[in-house]
Design a protein around this motif. Structure first.
Motif, mmCIF file in Angstrom:
data_model
loop_
_atom_site.group_PDB
_atom_site.id
_atom_site.type_symbol
_atom_site.label_atom_id
_atom_site.label_comp_id
_atom_site.label_asym_id
_atom_site.label_seq_id
_atom_site.Cartn_x
_atom_site.Cartn_y
_atom_site.Cartn_z
ATOM 1 N N UNK A 1 -8.007 -6.521 -1.196
ATOM 2 C CA UNK A 1 -7.916 -5.191 -0.589
ATOM 3 C C UNK A 1 -6.911 -4.326 -1.337
ATOM 4 N N UNK A 2 -5.768 -4.893 -1.681
ATOM 5 C CA UNK A 2 -4.754 -4.129 -2.419
ATOM 6 C C UNK A 2 -5.270 -3.709 -3.790
ATOM 7 N N UNK A 3 -6.053 -4.564 -4.438
ATOM 8 C CA UNK A 3 -6.654 -4.183 -5.718
ATOM 9 C C UNK A 3 -7.579 -2.980 -5.545
ATOM 10 N N UNK A 4 -8.385 -3.007 -4.486
ATOM 11 C CA UNK A 4 -9.292 -1.893 -4.219
ATOM 12 C C UNK A 4 -8.512 -0.614 -3.922
ATOM 13 N N UNK A 5 -7.441 -0.739 -3.168
ATOM 14 C CA UNK A 5 -6.595 0.416 -2.865
ATOM 15 C C UNK A 5 -6.053 1.033 -4.155
ATOM 16 N N UNK A 6 -5.503 0.204 -5.032
ATOM 17 C CA UNK A 6 -4.969 0.716 -6.285
ATOM 18 C C UNK A 6 -6.023 1.367 -7.152
ATOM 19 N N UNK A 7 -7.188 0.760 -7.233
ATOM 20 C CA UNK A 7 -8.279 1.325 -8.036
ATOM 21 C C UNK A 7 -8.740 2.670 -7.488
ATOM 22 N N UNK A 8 -8.871 2.749 -6.158
ATOM 23 C CA UNK A 8 -9.332 4.003 -5.559
ATOM 24 C C UNK A 8 -8.295 5.119 -5.733
ATOM 25 N N UNK A 9 -7.052 4.797 -5.551
ATOM 26 C CA UNK A 9 -6.005 5.812 -5.742
ATOM 27 C C UNK A 9 -6.023 6.332 -7.182
ATOM 28 N N UNK A 10 -6.231 5.447 -8.142
ATOM 29 C CA UNK A 10 -6.306 5.878 -9.539
ATOM 30 C C UNK A 10 -7.507 6.793 -9.776
ATOM 31 N N UNK A 11 -8.661 6.430 -9.223
ATOM 32 C CA UNK A 11 -9.869 7.222 -9.432
ATOM 33 C C UNK A 11 -9.760 8.602 -8.792
ATOM 34 N N UNK A 12 -9.228 8.650 -7.576
ATOM 35 C CA UNK A 12 -9.130 9.923 -6.861
ATOM 36 C C UNK A 12 -8.096 10.824 -7.513
ATOM 37 N N UNK B 1 0.831 -1.207 0.000
ATOM 38 C CA UNK B 1 0.000 0.000 0.000
ATOM 39 C C UNK B 1 0.862 1.253 0.000
ATOM 40 N N UNK B 2 1.964 1.220 0.727
ATOM 41 C CA UNK B 2 2.870 2.372 0.708
ATOM 42 C C UNK B 2 3.442 2.574 -0.692
ATOM 43 N N UNK B 3 3.856 1.500 -1.330
ATOM 44 C CA UNK B 3 4.389 1.608 -2.694
ATOM 45 C C UNK B 3 3.332 2.144 -3.658
ATOM 46 N N UNK B 4 2.071 1.797 -3.429
ATOM 47 C CA UNK B 4 0.993 2.238 -4.320
ATOM 48 C C UNK B 4 0.674 3.718 -4.166
ATOM 49 N N UNK C 1 -0.306 5.142 -0.770
ATOM 50 C CA UNK C 1 -1.011 5.469 0.475
ATOM 51 C C UNK C 1 -0.146 6.388 1.332
ATOM 52 N N UNK C 2 -0.797 7.331 2.021
ATOM 53 C CA UNK C 2 -0.052 8.252 2.886
ATOM 54 C C UNK C 2 -0.174 7.898 4.358
ATOM 55 N N UNK C 3 -1.079 6.983 4.694
ATOM 56 C CA UNK C 3 -1.215 6.553 6.087
ATOM 57 C C UNK C 3 -1.852 5.171 6.124
ATOM 58 N N UNK C 4 -1.616 4.452 7.229
ATOM 59 C CA UNK C 4 -2.186 3.127 7.450
ATOM 60 C C UNK C 4 -2.748 3.089 8.864
#
Length: 300
Positions: free
Chosen positions: A286-297, A27-30, A32-35
């Motif tokens: 979960x990681x797939x969802x994280x990547x998709x959301x980061x792309x959309x935002x 998630x950090x590599x993708x 994310x700024x916080x966990x």
């Protein structure tokens, strides 16, 4: 936008071997700024109080619950930049000296990346299992915060109060952050919101995707926090907000993106973090969802 994510500490993903470490690093590599971690102890068979107001139901995902302090320590070990937060640790369950030591250790291990977020919980059965009275939990939280601040900022440390006593002692392990890690409080009721304004560094409200209540409830809560700060002689501008977004089961990631952008445009949150506990079936999902959301935002 600063966008973080809940660690896989509940539900099926929490049972995966090395899942927290894998998720935190990826998630950090993708981007994310916080966990973040939450805090559940058990799911009662016959609960008195439910997870949602007016209900006695508790999500099955909470039947699998990782220790939040352990999860933060694991995440600290495999990341280098993301902030590590608790939203929130049910502080009254814990002996304050032990909690202060654990969180100071996490801040040192992470190089000063801890956000110490606390709540008082809502489950009488969890309090019973923890061996702590459910009644008076607000007063217990207040004094526990006094102990944390003393433990992190003074040496020798001492405290004498109606609930806790810390005999004068040398405590030289101090957090990296000075004077201490920021303290955020989750709060919804009037007294809890006043506590944020009177003594916390920030407020941690909760939003749902899709929307389940008007955003005005959060703007009104924020107004109460700021008014309470002023009455306590504090500058309201020094109090921050970090917004948690819980994702309801079956919600498409596109709807999550819409809700994140919508509520972020209304509230002055310094950071938003999204919890996919009720949607994701595994760490990989979960990681797939994280990547998709980061792309959309990021596309907005």
């Amino acid at each position: 936008m600063r966008l973080g994510f809940g660690l896989p500490t509940f539900g099926p993903a929490a049972n995966e071997v090395n899942g927290i470490a894998r998720f935190a690093a990826d998630a950090e590599k993708a981007g994310a700024t916080s966990l973040w971690v939450g805090d559940r102890l058990l799911t009662p068979v016959d609960p008195v109080v439910g997870y949602s107001p007016g209900s006695t139901a508790i999500p099955e995902e909470f039947r699998v619950a990782t220790d939040p302090l352990t999860a933060l320590a694991v995440a600290a070990a495999v990341t280098g930049e993301v902030r590590l937060g608790s939203s929130g640790i049910n502080a009254p369950w814990y002996p304050p000296a032990l909690l202060a030591r654990a969180l100071a250790s996490i801040d040192v291990a992470s190089g000063g990346r801890l956000i110490a977020g606390f709540g008082s919980g809502w489950s009488p059965e969890e309090y019973e299992a923890a061996g702590v009275p459910f009644e008076g939990r607000g007063a217990r939280l207040d004094e526990l915060l006094d102990v944390l601040v003393a433990w992190w900022t003074t040496n020798p440390v001492s405290h004498r109060g109606p609930l806790f006593t810390i005999p004068a002692g040398h405590v030289e392990l101090k957090p990296v952050q000075r004077p201490r890690p920021p303290i955020y409080l989750g709060a919804f009721g009037p007294r809890a919101l006043r506590r944020v304004g009177e003594r916390a560094d920030g407020w941690m409200p909760v939003w749902w995707a899709p929307e389940v209540f008007p955003v005005a409830q959060l703007t009104q809560g924020w107004a109460t926090v700021r008014e309470s700060a002023e009455r306590a002689g504090r500058d309201p501008a020094t109090i921050s907000m970090i917004l948690r977004v819980n994702v309801a089961a079956g919600t498409p990631v596109e709807v999550v993106a819409e809700e994140v952008l919508k509520v972020r445009s209304v509230l002055p949150a310094e950071e938003v973090f999204v919890d996919f506990t009720f949607v994701a079936s595994s760490v990989g999902h979960t990681l797939d969802l994280v990547g998709n959301l980061l792309d959309l935002v990021s596309a907005e």
